[in-house]
Design a protein around this motif. Structure first.
Motif, PDB file in Angstrom:
ATOM      1  N   ILE A   1       0.858  -1.188   0.000  1.00 41.78           N
ATOM      2  CA  ILE A   1       0.000   0.000   0.000  1.00 41.78           C
ATOM      3  C   ILE A   1       0.892   1.234   0.000  1.00 41.78           C
ATOM      4  CG2 ILE A   1      -1.862   1.238   1.135  1.00 41.78           C
ATOM      5  CD1 ILE A   1      -2.622  -1.504   0.049  1.00 41.78           C
ATOM      6  N   ASP A   2       0.870   1.979  -1.109  1.00 38.55           N
ATOM      7  CA  ASP A   2       1.713   3.164  -1.259  1.00 38.55           C
ATOM      8  C   ASP A   2       1.012   4.386  -0.654  1.00 38.55           C
ATOM      9  OD1 ASP A   2       3.917   4.580  -2.026  1.00 38.55           O
ATOM     10  OD2 ASP A   2       3.309   4.802  -4.115  1.00 38.55           O
ATOM     11  N   ASP A   3       1.814   5.376  -0.254  1.00 38.26           N
ATOM     12  CA  ASP A   3       1.307   6.635   0.331  1.00 38.26           C
ATOM     13  C   ASP A   3       0.380   6.360   1.500  1.00 38.26           C
ATOM     14  OD1 ASP A   3       2.689   7.882  -1.676  1.00 38.26           O
ATOM     15  OD2 ASP A   3       0.952   8.198  -2.966  1.00 38.26           O
ATOM     16  N   PHE A   4       0.727   5.372   2.319  1.00 38.71           N
ATOM     17  CA  PHE A   4      -0.145   5.008   3.430  1.00 38.71           C
ATOM     18  C   PHE A   4      -0.227   6.168   4.428  1.00 38.71           C
ATOM     19  CE2 PHE A   4      -1.184   3.089   7.540  1.00 38.71           C
ATOM     20  CZ  PHE A   4      -2.312   2.364   7.187  1.00 38.71           C
TER      21      PHE A   4
ATOM     22  N   LYS B   1       3.790   1.469   2.872  1.00 37.59           N
ATOM     23  CA  LYS B   1       4.815   2.467   2.585  1.00 37.59           C
ATOM     24  C   LYS B   1       4.371   3.804   3.164  1.00 37.59           C
ATOM     25  CE  LYS B   1       7.326   2.314  -1.065  1.00 37.59           C
ATOM     26  NZ  LYS B   1       7.851   2.395  -2.453  1.00 37.59           N
ATOM     27  N   ILE B   2       5.154   4.320   4.106  1.00 34.85           N
ATOM     28  CA  ILE B   2       4.824   5.581   4.763  1.00 34.85           C
ATOM     29  C   ILE B   2       4.977   6.713   3.756  1.00 34.85           C
ATOM     30  CG2 ILE B   2       5.394   7.130   6.669  1.00 34.85           C
ATOM     31  CD1 ILE B   2       6.610   4.714   8.106  1.00 34.85           C
ATOM     32  N   ASP B   3       3.960   7.547   3.651  1.00 34.39           N
ATOM     33  CA  ASP B   3       3.991   8.637   2.679  1.00 34.39           C
ATOM     34  C   ASP B   3       5.143   9.589   2.963  1.00 34.39           C
ATOM     35  OD1 ASP B   3       2.616  10.213   0.514  1.00 34.39           O
ATOM     36  OD2 ASP B   3       2.624  11.692   2.129  1.00 34.39           O
ATOM     37  N   ARG B   4       5.762  10.069   1.891  1.00 35.44           N
ATOM     38  CA  ARG B   4       6.940  10.929   2.019  1.00 35.44           C
ATOM     39  C   ARG B   4       6.627  12.237   2.739  1.00 35.44           C
ATOM     40  NH1 ARG B   4       9.864  11.135  -2.114  1.00 35.44           N
ATOM     41  NH2 ARG B   4       8.938   9.359  -3.225  1.00 35.44           N
ATOM     42  N   GLY B   5       5.350  12.649   2.736  1.00 37.28           N
ATOM     43  CA  GLY B   5       4.994  13.875   3.446  1.00 37.28           C
ATOM     44  C   GLY B   5       5.253  13.772   4.934  1.00 37.28           C
ATOM     45  N   PHE B   6       4.996  12.603   5.513  1.00 36.70           N
ATOM     46  CA  PHE B   6       5.275  12.411   6.944  1.00 36.70           C
ATOM     47  C   PHE B   6       6.775  12.340   7.193  1.00 36.70           C
ATOM     48  CE2 PHE B   6       1.066  10.087   6.510  1.00 36.70           C
ATOM     49  CZ  PHE B   6       0.334  11.166   6.939  1.00 36.70           C
ATOM     50  N   VAL B   7       7.496  11.694   6.266  1.00 32.58           N
ATOM     51  CA  VAL B   7       8.951  11.566   6.423  1.00 32.58           C
ATOM     52  C   VAL B   7       9.620  12.930   6.326  1.00 32.58           C
ATOM     53  CG1 VAL B   7      11.034  10.560   5.401  1.00 32.58           C
ATOM     54  CG2 VAL B   7       8.928   9.213   5.532  1.00 32.58           C
TER      55      VAL B   7
ATOM     56  N   GLN C   1       3.810  16.324  15.071  1.00 36.56           N
ATOM     57  CA  GLN C   1       2.760  15.402  14.642  1.00 36.56           C
ATOM     58  C   GLN C   1       3.310  14.255  13.807  1.00 36.56           C
ATOM     59  OE1 GLN C   1       2.663  18.680  14.145  1.00 36.56           O
ATOM     60  NE2 GLN C   1       0.968  19.454  15.413  1.00 36.56           N
ATOM     61  N   SER C   2       4.281  14.556  12.920  1.00 39.90           N
ATOM     62  CA  SER C   2       4.776  13.529  12.013  1.00 39.90           C
ATOM     63  C   SER C   2       5.372  12.324  12.729  1.00 39.90           C
ATOM     64  CB  SER C   2       5.788  14.136  11.041  1.00 39.90           C
ATOM     65  OG  SER C   2       5.128  14.989  10.135  1.00 39.90           O
TER      66      SER C   2
ATOM     67  N   ALA D   1       9.720   3.321   4.591  1.00 42.11           N
ATOM     68  CA  ALA D   1       9.617   4.780   4.550  1.00 42.11           C
ATOM     69  C   ALA D   1      10.235   5.266   3.245  1.00 42.11           C
ATOM     70  CB  ALA D   1      10.330   5.396   5.740  1.00 42.11           C
ATOM     71  N   GLU D   2       9.480   6.047   2.474  1.00 39.94           N
ATOM     72  CA  GLU D   2      10.012   6.570   1.219  1.00 39.94           C
ATOM     73  C   GLU D   2      10.260   8.064   1.339  1.00 39.94           C
ATOM     74  OE1 GLU D   2       7.269   5.984  -1.965  1.00 39.94           O
ATOM     75  OE2 GLU D   2       5.511   6.550  -0.789  1.00 39.94           O
ATOM     76  N   GLY D   3      11.173   8.551   0.501  1.00 42.39           N
ATOM     77  CA  GLY D   3      11.488   9.979   0.528  1.00 42.39           C
ATOM     78  C   GLY D   3      12.492  10.363   1.591  1.00 42.39           C
ATOM     79  N   VAL D   4      13.347   9.409   2.037  1.00 44.88           N
ATOM     80  CA  VAL D   4      14.360   9.717   3.053  1.00 44.88           C
ATOM     81  C   VAL D   4      15.525  10.424   2.367  1.00 44.88           C
ATOM     82  CG1 VAL D   4      15.912   8.759   4.794  1.00 44.88           C
ATOM     83  CG2 VAL D   4      13.675   7.706   4.392  1.00 44.88           C
TER      84      VAL D   4
END
Length: 741
Positions: free
Chosen positions: A617-620, A639-645, A653-654, A674-677
């Motif tokens: 599940i992408d952008d979870f 997959k944790i959304d890059r906005g949270f990362v 909050q993140s 986690a994506e977008g690291v």
């Protein structure tokens, strides 16, 4: 999946199509596509050959290429029309893009319709289907008219004699029956005149006096009301009789009840000018009204506005609730749109001149252009503000819900506005520019209105060029995959990759945001997704043979691909043909898309799980949905959304959201990525929160497969890792990061 065969109850056998094109490749492709759609194709490579074929054979429809050597499509069409029995055969002319001159020549040559050359075979088949239905309807109407004419020969018809000075009217019993009177009744002219409708009586009397004064032949239709209150249309035809001095002494003639004939003519006229589904003016009537409005606008020097109204997401409702509900929705929309203008139904060709100096105002109406497209004609406006007010009314009336098939639904509209003379000097120009403005509204989010400006044409042209190039991208092998590794920082090793599609056009990479939405809009995303699956499977085989790399490759598919019944078989064929395991392909679907099409994708997800293909599940965390689906669907990874990362270490909050996602995944036995690291800070916080598998620029950008092989050999052994891991909730030490072995 092959298209369904041609089905029409009016065509018990396959419709016969004569396809004429000098381009052998295009002839072959078009012929194959139409045969797949149930049409019986006869091919001709020239106009001369086509004329030879029709010498002893008549097709149901003819498709002509406009530009051919020798006898071109226009001359071929003219010669076909000159042949006996070909006056009513529909002819579809294939023209070049925006080739207005060819389109005009096609209609002058006798073509029924035109179609812009493209590979949109389904659209071409639907256009032929429409022409066939229209032809069949016209043939049936002509046959009905002929039967009616034969019936009139046998219809009740009575004769009469009238003498000027004898004040007498002698009518045969058959004539009396036409008026609904007893056969032996005595009747006078005054009595018959009282049967004429009150509004028509004075004009009728005036006409009779004029004809009597000039001793002219009488031939007219008049509506009467019989004594039983039934209205009938009576045809009166009489010739004067003269005495030996050349003086008119009376009239002899016949009366005939032509009510049925007049009704049939009205019906034919209505079918020719009004849409059968909505009752609105059809394309033919709209064009006629628009041309008359333009003539008046030029003569009186005022502005004229044309609004093109297209329903948003109508196809979704039509496909979901069925075509019957779709038709009902169009009827309800038409009814609402009528109220947005001073709609006039009865303006037909030949009746405008009698309406006075401001007769063009009677042209104002809403009509159906076709499909889910409507047009509003405003014959006289002060400026674009007037047109914008009408567009605002259109958007306002669409806000209320529609109830179709027992289901409440909401439909919005996109409105494009074009003004005469500023935006075009012809109806074709105005329609085209209103269409450009309308599609600009759709590109901006739909449910709005926009006035055309020349800048929009450039944008639309660029989009069209991009779409055309995208159609050819697969066959030209311009699509490529770049790969980004997924790293377990706890162990300092690569555990997988994600395949990201790129388009290498003219030596430059087109950003995904520039072509992926366009591919989804045009449906090209389906063949592109198929290529993505095949290419990922092929690359998995190459890496296994050359580098010993056997980690899964993640690919992101649109949600509607999961609804296709052939997706599982397609993936199975792709991986088995390369000799790699099903587990080498991991499919990603965004949480938002999953929840939008949840019920339709569930069966496919279970079948994929059965053959060993994992689902991620992408952008979870970005979707608005119940989490209960995580316990029932065969999901292996979140997959944790890059906005949270991105906000880790910046907003409080993140980290809380990420920690909750990690805890949820662990409780359900799911992997978490986690994506977008991109920064060390993000990596430290993620590890501290319990997420050790990461993906992002900090490790490696998306690169071509050869570059990733070099990275695996040279950079992967030196991946950053954490030697001493603090417990979850403990502060991370900046100095704890080291390079791997």
């Amino acid at each position: 999946m092959s298209p369904p065969p041609f089905v029409d109850e009016k065509f018990p056998t396959q419709p016969r199509v004569l396809l004429v094109d000098d381009d052998e490749v295009n002839l072959l492709l078009t012929s194959l596509a139409l045969r797949e759609r149930g049409l019986l194709i006869t091919e001709a490579s020239s106009g001369e050959r086509a004329l030879e074929l029709v010498a002893d054979w008549t097709p149901d429809v003819v498709v002509l290429d406009a530009q051919m050597p020798g006898l071109d499509g226009f001359d071929t069409c003219r010669r076909l029309r000159a042949l006996h029995g070909f006056q009513q055969v529909p002819v579809l002319m294939l023209t070049g893009l925006d080739d207005d001159a060819s389109i005009a020549r096609a209609f002058q040559a006798g073509a029924t319709d035109f179609f812009v050359k493209a590979t949109q075979w389904s659209l071409l088949a639907e256009r032929l289907n429409f022409l066939l239905r229209s032809s069949r309807t016209l043939i049936e109407l002509e046959r009905s008219k002929a039967r009616l004419a034969r019936a009139q020969d046998l219809a009740r018809m009575g004769s009469f004699d009238w003498r000027r000075h004898e004040h007498g009217l002698a009518m045969q019993p058959e004539g009396l029956r036409v008026f609904g009177l007893p056969p032996m009744d005595r009747v006078s002219v005054r009595r018959l005149l009282r049967m004429v409708q009150v509004d028509d009586r004075a004009p009728f009397m005036r006409l009779l006096r004029e004809q009597l004064h000039s001793s002219s032949v009488l031939a007219l239709d008049i509506t009467i009301e019989q004594y039983d209150s039934h209205q009938r249309v009576i045809h009166l035809e009489a010739e004067p009789e003269f005495n030996e001095h050349g003086q008119c002494i009376g009239y002899s003639g016949i009366v005939q009840d032509v009510t049925e004939r007049v009704a049939a003519e009205d019906r034919i006229r209505h079918l020719a000018n009004f849409d059968n589904l909505t009752g609105l003016p059809n394309r033919h009537q709209l064009i006629w009204r628009a041309e008359r409005a333009l003539e008046q606008a030029r003569r009186l020097q005022h502005q004229f506005a044309l609004l093109l109204i297209d329903l948003d997401r109508f196809k979704v409702i039509n496909d979901t609730l069925g075509h019957g509900s779709g038709d009902e929705l169009l009827r309800q929309v038409a009814q609402r749109l009528r109220g947005c203008v001073r709609h006039t139904d009865q303006v037909l060709e030949g009746t405008l001149d009698s309406a006075g100096a401001r007769s063009h105002r009677a042209l104002e109406a809403v009509g159906r252009l076709g499909g889910d497209e409507f047009v509003a004609l405003l014959p006289e406006v002060v400026g674009e503000r007037d047109a914008e007010r009408v567009a605002a009314r259109v958007l306002e009336v669409m806000r209320e819900p529609f109830v179709v098939g027992g289901q409440e639904c909401f439909v919005t509209a996109s409105v494009g506005i074009a003004m005469f003379p500023r935006d075009g000097e012809s109806v074709v120009d105005l329609l085209r520019n209103a269409d450009v403005a309308m599609y600009s509204v759709k590109g901006s989010g739909r449910n709005g209105a926009m006035v055309y400006s020349p800048a929009l044409t450039g944008t639309a042209r660029d989009k069209l060029e991009l779409e055309t190039a995208l159609h050819k991208a697969i066959e030209r092998e311009e699509l490529v995959l770049h790969y980004q590794p997924q790293v377990d920082v706890r162990k300092g090793i690569v555990v997988g990759t994600e395949a990201l599609m790129r388009w290498q056009r003219e030596g430059k990479l087109v950003p995904p945001n520039d072509f992926i939405p366009l591919a989804e809009e045009t449906g090209l995303i389906v063949p592109m997704s198929g290529w993505l699956i095949r290419e990922a499977a092929r690359q998995a085989k190459v890496w296994r043979q050359r580098a010993g790399f056997e980690y899964p490759i993640s690919i992101n598919l649109p949600s509607h691909m999961f609804s296709r019944s052939d997706l599982v078989d397609y993936i199975h064929d792709a991986v088995t043909s390369q000799g790699v395991s099903h587990s080498m392909i991991r499919l990603e679907i965004t949480e938002h898309n999953l929840m939008n099409d949840l019920q339709s994708v569930i069966p496919t997800l279970h079948r994929l799980n059965e053959i060993g293909v994992e689902i991620s599940i992408d952008d979870f965390g970005t979707g608005y949905s119940s989490l209960s689906y995580l316990t029932t669907l065969p999901i292996a990874e979140l997959k944790i959304d890059r906005g949270f990362v991105r906000d880790l270490g910046i907003t409080p909050q993140s980290p809380a959201i990420v920690q909750a996602i990690v805890a949820l995944a662990k409780a359900l036995g799911l992997r978490v990525v986690a994506e977008g690291v991109e920064m060390l800070r993000q990596m430290e916080v993620l590890q501290r929160l319990g997420c050790s598998v990461m993906q992002g620029y900090m490790f490696c950008r998306p690169v071509p497969p050869e570059a990733l092989e070099d990275w695996l050999k040279n950079e992967a052994p030196n991946l950053p890792r954490l030697d001493t891991w603090p417990a979850a909730g403990a502060p991370a030490l900046a100095g704890s990061v080291q390079r791997g072995r």
